[in-house]
Write an enzyme that holds these catalytic residues in place. Structure first.
Site, mmCIF file in Angstrom:
data_model
loop_
_atom_site.group_PDB
_atom_site.id
_atom_site.type_symbol
_atom_site.label_atom_id
_atom_site.label_comp_id
_atom_site.label_asym_id
_atom_site.label_seq_id
_atom_site.Cartn_x
_atom_site.Cartn_y
_atom_site.Cartn_z
ATOM 1 N N ALA A 65 31.201 72.226 57.655
ATOM 2 C CA ALA A 65 31.489 71.050 58.487
ATOM 3 C C ALA A 65 30.292 69.899 58.351
ATOM 4 O O ALA A 65 29.336 70.426 58.359
ATOM 5 C CB ALA A 65 32.111 71.165 59.798
ATOM 6 N N GLY A 109 31.999 76.202 57.922
ATOM 7 C CA GLY A 109 33.451 75.762 57.549
ATOM 8 C C GLY A 109 33.643 75.941 56.056
ATOM 9 O O GLY A 109 34.577 75.835 55.595
ATOM 10 N N GLU A 112 35.045 79.242 55.789
ATOM 11 C CA GLU A 112 36.276 79.524 56.360
ATOM 12 C C GLU A 112 37.396 78.779 55.610
ATOM 13 O O GLU A 112 38.421 79.423 55.329
ATOM 14 C CB GLU A 112 36.023 78.621 57.790
ATOM 15 N N GLU A 132 27.008 79.209 61.857
ATOM 16 C CA GLU A 132 27.348 78.103 63.163
ATOM 17 C C GLU A 132 26.452 78.334 64.424
ATOM 18 O O GLU A 132 26.008 77.630 65.001
ATOM 19 C CB GLU A 132 28.739 78.198 63.718
#
Ligand code: HXC
Length: 258
Positions: A65, A109, A112, A132
């Site tokens: 992200a 992310g 993911e 993360e």
């Protein structure tokens, strides 16, 4: 349709969606996730498409992200705006098969998002990780849930708690990816797999995907019962008539439009 953060192509019956923010290693921001939803829904609804491929660049599928975009978020912001929940899960609503083609970094992310695909084919350059914890947050798009289901508790805990990155060979060994191919052949190989899937019955592919995904959400006996209903109802479909007749007539089946 043209997009700011995606490049989209169609190869026969296969749609290829490329994440495209090269300067930020495809860090996933709001606009990209919104555009990804638009592109996915458009191809899912297009009867000319039988399979969708999601990929990034040679250097990065996606490095996570977008940290620059989220650094100043506050808890009231994330909660009010339903951060992640609002636009990261479009891919889970796609009925047609989605293959993830991963080269380079698939981190945080990015890993993911890759795990939301139906299966992953990796370039030998691929690197997967959930770092993360290094930026002070737990995963937020399913990493703590999909990673252990994909690779088991030991590997998942190791990756999530240490933030260590694994290479393509390890990812294949532990079952995170289904195949590893040379980096310079990734798109060619994944397009061939996509075309193989798209040459068969799209309705049956949708049923298989639905039943497999259900296996992660239900009991064994309920899942098998659901599968049996799908199998029995297949005898009311043109796919079954064409597929089985073609076999007995020693010809290739024609699943066009099915
Ligand atoms: C924003 C990012 C980024 C990210 C890389 N960039 N990852 N920008 N968000 N996640 C930017 C860098 O700031 C840099 O921009 C440019 O991309 C190139 O990155 P470099 O670090 O210079 O490249 P390199 O040295 O090759 O290192 C690659 C890397 C590293 C190992 C992938 O960039 C890295 O560690 N990135 C962060 C990985 C990460 O922590 N991901 C998880 C994020 S949290 P400039 O402008 O300086 O050139 C997360 C939460 C998910 O994903 C939860 C909900 C979805």
């Amino acid at each position: 349709m043209s997009y700011q953060d995606l490049i989209v192509e169609v190869h026969d019956k296969v749609a290829l969606i490329r994440l495209n923010r090269p300067k930020a290693l495809n860090a996933l921001n709001d606009n990209m996730m919104n555009e990804l939803g638009e592109a996915l829904y458009k191809f899912d609804a297009d009867p000319a498409i039988g399979c969708i491929i999601l990929t990034g660049s040679e250097k990065a599928f996606a490095a996570g992200a977008d940290i620059a975009a989220m650094v100043d978020y506050t808890y009231p912001d994330t909660h009010r705006d339903n951060y992640i929940g609002r636009n990261w899960e479009h891919i889970l609503r796609v009925r047609k098969p989605v293959i993830g083609a991963v080269a380079g970094f698939a981190l945080g992310g990015g890993c993911e998002l890759a795990m939301m695909c139906d299966f992953l084919i990796a370039a030998d350059s691929a690197k997967f990780g959930q770092p993360e914890i290094k930026v002070g947050v737990p995963p937020g798009a399913g990493g703590t849930q999909r990673l252990p289901r994909a690779v088991g508790k030991a590997k998942a805990m190791d990756m999530l708690l240490t933030a260590r990155t694994i290479d393509a060979a390890e990812a294949e060994r532990i079952g995170l990816v289904s195949r590893v191919v040379p980096a310079d052949k990734l798109i060619e190989e994944v397009l061939a797999v996509g075309k193989q899937i798209a040459s068969m019955s799209t309705s049956v592919a949708i049923q298989i995907k639905d039943a497999v995904n259900r296996s992660f959400e239900t009991t064994l006996s309920q899942g098998v019962s659901y599968e049996r209903q799908l199998f029995q109802s297949a005898f009311g479909t043109p796919s079954q008539k064409e597929g089985m007749k073609a076999f007995l007539e020693k010809r290739l089946p024609n699943f066009e439009g099915l």
